[in-house]
Design an enzyme around this catalytic site. Sequence first.
Site, PDB file in Angstrom:
ATOM      1  N   ASN A 212       0.823  -1.215   0.000  1.00  0.00           N
ATOM      2  CA  ASN A 212       0.000   0.000   0.000  1.00  0.00           C
ATOM      3  C   ASN A 212       0.860   1.269   0.000  1.00  0.00           C
ATOM      4  O   ASN A 212       0.524   2.255  -0.662  1.00  0.00           O
ATOM      5  CB  ASN A 212      -0.956   0.000   1.196  1.00  0.00           C
ATOM      6  N   PHE A 253      -2.085   2.965 -11.431  1.00  0.00           N
ATOM      7  CA  PHE A 253      -1.774   3.920 -10.347  1.00  0.00           C
ATOM      8  C   PHE A 253      -0.933   5.092 -10.829  1.00  0.00           C
ATOM      9  O   PHE A 253      -0.125   5.638 -10.097  1.00  0.00           O
ATOM     10  CB  PHE A 253      -1.126   3.197  -9.150  1.00  0.00           C
ATOM     11  N   CYS A 264      -7.840   2.765   3.181  1.00  0.00           N
ATOM     12  CA  CYS A 264      -6.588   2.014   3.356  1.00  0.00           C
ATOM     13  C   CYS A 264      -5.315   2.858   3.256  1.00  0.00           C
ATOM     14  O   CYS A 264      -4.518   2.881   4.200  1.00  0.00           O
ATOM     15  CB  CYS A 264      -6.531   0.878   2.340  1.00  0.00           C
TER      16      CYS A 264
HETATM   17  P1  NAD Z   1     -15.296  -2.300   8.073  1.00  0.00           P
HETATM   18  O1  NAD Z   1     -15.228  -1.203   9.049  1.00  0.00           O
HETATM   19  O2  NAD Z   1     -16.082  -2.136   6.826  1.00  0.00           O
HETATM   20  O3  NAD Z   1     -15.851  -3.625   8.783  1.00  0.00           O
HETATM   21  C1  NAD Z   1     -15.403  -4.084  10.019  1.00  0.00           C
HETATM   22  C2  NAD Z   1     -16.560  -4.845  10.683  1.00  0.00           C
HETATM   23  O4  NAD Z   1     -16.087  -5.524  11.842  1.00  0.00           O
HETATM   24  C3  NAD Z   1     -17.687  -3.947  11.171  1.00  0.00           C
HETATM   25  O5  NAD Z   1     -18.909  -4.380  10.598  1.00  0.00           O
HETATM   26  C4  NAD Z   1     -17.703  -4.134  12.710  1.00  0.00           C
HETATM   27  O6  NAD Z   1     -18.988  -4.066  13.262  1.00  0.00           O
HETATM   28  C5  NAD Z   1     -17.102  -5.516  12.821  1.00  0.00           C
HETATM   29  N1  NAD Z   1     -16.501  -5.842  14.121  1.00  0.00           N
HETATM   30  C6  NAD Z   1     -15.605  -5.122  14.845  1.00  0.00           C
HETATM   31  N2  NAD Z   1     -15.254  -5.805  15.959  1.00  0.00           N
HETATM   32  C7  NAD Z   1     -15.930  -6.978  15.928  1.00  0.00           C
HETATM   33  C8  NAD Z   1     -15.980  -8.101  16.781  1.00  0.00           C
HETATM   34  N3  NAD Z   1     -15.236  -8.191  17.904  1.00  0.00           N
HETATM   35  N4  NAD Z   1     -16.804  -9.122  16.457  1.00  0.00           N
HETATM   36  C9  NAD Z   1     -17.544  -9.070  15.338  1.00  0.00           C
HETATM   37  N5  NAD Z   1     -17.536  -8.026  14.480  1.00  0.00           N
HETATM   38  C10 NAD Z   1     -16.736  -7.001  14.773  1.00  0.00           C
HETATM   39  O7  NAD Z   1     -13.780  -2.654   7.730  1.00  0.00           O
HETATM   40  P2  NAD Z   1     -13.172  -3.149   6.328  1.00  0.00           P
HETATM   41  O8  NAD Z   1     -13.090  -2.018   5.370  1.00  0.00           O
HETATM   42  O9  NAD Z   1     -13.856  -4.399   5.921  1.00  0.00           O
HETATM   43  O10 NAD Z   1     -11.677  -3.462   6.783  1.00  0.00           O
HETATM   44  C11 NAD Z   1     -11.385  -4.586   7.600  1.00  0.00           C
HETATM   45  C12 NAD Z   1      -9.873  -4.783   7.590  1.00  0.00           C
HETATM   46  O11 NAD Z   1      -9.431  -5.125   6.267  1.00  0.00           O
HETATM   47  C13 NAD Z   1      -9.080  -3.528   7.960  1.00  0.00           C
HETATM   48  O12 NAD Z   1      -7.922  -3.915   8.673  1.00  0.00           O
HETATM   49  C14 NAD Z   1      -8.691  -2.942   6.613  1.00  0.00           C
HETATM   50  O13 NAD Z   1      -7.513  -2.171   6.684  1.00  0.00           O
HETATM   51  C15 NAD Z   1      -8.459  -4.193   5.803  1.00  0.00           C
HETATM   52  N6  NAD Z   1      -8.640  -4.020   4.361  1.00  0.00           N
HETATM   53  C16 NAD Z   1      -9.652  -3.264   3.883  1.00  0.00           C
HETATM   54  C17 NAD Z   1      -9.832  -3.139   2.501  1.00  0.00           C
HETATM   55  C18 NAD Z   1     -10.938  -2.298   1.934  1.00  0.00           C
HETATM   56  O14 NAD Z   1     -10.893  -2.018   0.738  1.00  0.00           O
HETATM   57  N7  NAD Z   1     -11.920  -1.880   2.710  1.00  0.00           N
HETATM   58  C19 NAD Z   1      -8.964  -3.793   1.618  1.00  0.00           C
HETATM   59  C20 NAD Z   1      -7.938  -4.578   2.152  1.00  0.00           C
HETATM   60  C21 NAD Z   1      -7.787  -4.684   3.537  1.00  0.00           C
END
Ligand code: NAD
Length: 475
Positions: A212, A253, A264
Amino acid sequence: MKIAVIGTGYVGLVSGACFAAWGHEVVCVDKNAQKIDGLAHGVVPIYEPGLDELVERHSAAGRLRFTCNLAEALNEASVVFIAVGTPPRAGHGDADLSFVYMAARELAPLIDDDTVVVVKSTVPVGTGDIVQKIIGSVRKTGTFSVASNPEFLREGVAIRDFLEPDRVVIGVEDERAREILMKLYGTSLDAHKTPIVMTQRRTSELIKYAANAFLATKITFINELADLCEQVGSNVSDLALGMGLDKRIGTSFLNAGPGYGGSCFPKDTMALLRTAQDHGVAVRIVEETVTANEARKRRMALKVMDALESDVEGRTIAILGLTFKPDTDDMRDAPSVPLIETLQRFGATIRAHDPVGMENAGRILSDVEFFEDPYECAHNADAVVVITEWDSIRKLDLARLKKSMRQALLIDLRNAFEQGAAEEIGFRVSAIGRPTTARYEVTNSAALPGSKQVRGRRNAEDASFEMAGDSNDNL
Ligand code: NAD
């Protein structure tokens, strides 16, 4: 294979639906009861092309279920993915790992022996070690494994990215985790001959941040070159193509724009810097990237003001595109937010349109009037600013847009429109990394607040001549 996914956000939901598409039995669990209740009734809480259909198909087939009950989700699961959020810690910049640790604490007493717990969330180096300790504090060593499997999907094309990734990165510390994860991914990705990078857990964790940070740096590089193009009368799109067709560089990019945003890049670059600082290592290129990107986002408001001859008070500005990129409803760290807020501070009235992001934008922005119809959004506007290059925005009929505007000014921060064509119609265009050749035309001068004489520029030569004293930095 029976799989549980903890956290049903962008990553958890897409991962769960895609694992189900590969034929696994998946239960997605989340603390957000409203989200789970909606999903149980077929309501997908995020906009991601193709996701509704995938969720519907595999829920109907009984392979994909949703629950708030962790014990129910973990029942007989051989692999448990942690896909909870790791937002920046307020005021610090490093990743807030409380959701990851909470998930580890909660699952520890509930998993079966031999379960592989996989951290899919983006986490700093060493997080897997801490997760191992947390689970190890309530279970016997050797009865469980902790692995790392960072996710590289891009919002907007998440399903394709997940089902046909460029590579899969897996970090393991024991043979059981290696075998199970090879079985999970190897079988499903065989047809695409996807490389699987099998490494240590700490390396796997760092790969995600390194990737990233590199992409953020590439964007920042082309953005700075775009500034130079504007000063010297070059075209950044041709420049990017000329560079990018070199296979060592690549064309992706290299689209100049208003600065990177999203959930991210901003947080992951900051978290990488924090890790480097904690270990006494300088990653100066990432430091500069973060600083340059922040400055660029602020400068975009100045670019708009410049195009309006610094006469923003009382002007109506129509914003086209609010989300951090097209094909998502995600507004996290979207460049549109600081831009709009700055213009509002200078007294502009903001009208805005986005194909899917207006609901989320409405939760962040105040005093913005939202329009489903982009033409209505541009009505009586003194300028249209393109911030997100949605396909539907690229396809707008500029002549029709211009008719309802008070003044034909197009500030295209994504180079979504062909500048020459827009100028033919009569727009004055301020784009990114392009020589400004714009004529200035007032569609309805009587309607202009504080109407004043504006400099005209006829061609690139004039533009570069004037630009010497006209830098955005000075405003
Ligand atoms: P998000 O905020 O959309 O979703 C996270 C979910 O986890 C929420 O629905 C929340 O309610 C739930 N949650 C939190 N604690 C919990 C628990 N103890 N038990 C059950 N549910 C729980 O986050 P996201 O965008 O999906 O990102 C998740 C991870 O993946 C992050 O570390 C992010 O950096 C990484 N990531 C995201 C992307 C992207 O494009 N969004 C891409 C690659 C990696």
